[in-house]
Motif scaffolding. Structure first.
Motif: not given
Ligand code: CP
Length: 314
Positions: A149-150, A153, A170, A187, A191, A233, A271
């Motif tokens: 997922q990250a 993103d 976030l 995340l 980042m 996010y 997500c």
């Protein structure tokens, strides 16, 4: 790449993002996976991870086998030296070794119990597969991280940013159930590897693991944090400090259209799955600002890039 367990398995993030975007552009099948099999084991439900990873594998020419391991498989014992007199019929040592004969890559989803922090952080299910399998292992979301997922993103922000160094916020949002910290953890990790101005906002008691957030600015005033954001996010997570507890369901933290006015016309990410009007208001999800469907689409290309690396052992 030998496994994809955490983001630290990525040698060059920028290069992998570029590769995923190239795969997206090409939209053609590759040969890398011909004659190879991906085996996916789910100990928890999934829509996106399951189907996007299956699609990614097929785009690479792989065969795919999927098992709802929590329902269809034998209950697994993970403890070394256990006297197996309970309901657990099969040891991970045999299960992982047998699967390694059927599959060229094994992918596993195993959520935390959110009862015992130390036990969850030990990542027993994922790490046991890694220990006893003789083929690469992919994390499809574990107790503490969701690296596919990250990566998605990071790809989505790289693709959609208009500023050289965008502000990414976030924000915690309310949810009726206790959810893992895996998505926000990953995340926050990814980042910190990108050239973005990254801020986290959450109520008191919801600060994430400081070993993961490190020097990231954490603000408890959501309005202040959202100012001039290019990407917002939204995600719920349960408390890390009072481990696994739901301390608040305060809907003043829900992302509404009013709150977006305060941002730099931010793109809104999540997500998925998302609870409408609890986590994000309808007017936001149904607006031009929402990129959640685009983001979910990129799951395929993130998975494709990772699978390709594992197949090529690059
Ligand atoms: N974002 C995500 O992992 O979705 P699923 O739980 O549906 O796989």
């Amino acid at each position: 790449m030998n496994n994809y367990i955490t983001l630290s398995d990525i040698e060059d993030l920028q290069e992998l993002i570029e590769e995923a975007l190239q795969l997206k552009k090409k939209n053609t099948s590759a040969e890398a996976g011909k004659g190879k099999t991906l085996g996916m084991l789910f100990f928890n439900p999934s829509l996106r991870t399951r189907l996007s990873t299956e699609k990614a594998a097929k785009l690479l020419g792989m065969e795919v086998m999927v098992m709802n391991a929590d329902k269809d498989g034998w209950a697994l014992e993970f403890e070394d030296g256990a006297v197996m007199d309970s309901n657990k019929a099969e040891h991970i040592k045999e299960a992982a070794a047998v699967l390694s004969q059927y599959c060229d890559i094994i992918a596993v989803r195993a959520f935390p119990d959110l009862k015992d922090k130390e036990k969850d952080e030990a990542e027993i299910v994922l790490k046991s597969f890694q220990k006893y399998a003789s083929v690469p292992v992919i994390n499809l979301e574990s107790a503490t991280g969701h690296p596919l997922q990250a990566l998605t993103d990071a790809i989505t922000i790289s693709e959609l940013k208009t500023d050289k160094k965008p502000k990414v916020v976030l924000t915690w949002a309310p949810h009726p159930k206790a959810l893992p910290q895996s998505v926000p953890n990953s995340l926050a990790e990814v980042m910190q590897k990108l050239d973005v101005d990254f801020v986290i906002t959450n109520p008191e008691g919801y600060d994430l693991n400081p070993e993961i957030t490190k020097n990231v600015q954490v603000m408890h005033d959501q309005e202040e944090a959202l100012k001039d954001a290019d990407f917002v996010y939204v995600k719920n997570w349960s408390s890390y400090e009072q481990y696994g507890k739901v301390l608040s369901t305060d809907i003043s933290w829900t992302l509404t259209g009013d709150k977006l006015q305060n941002t730099g016309n931010a793109k809104v990410m999540h997500c998925l799955p998302v609870r409408r009007n609890m986590v994000i208001a309808d007017e936001v999800l149904d607006s031009e600002n929402s990129v959640v469907i685009h983001q979910a689409g990129n799951r395929t290309f993130a998975a494709q890039a990772v699978l390709k690396r594992l197949l090529e052992k690059k």
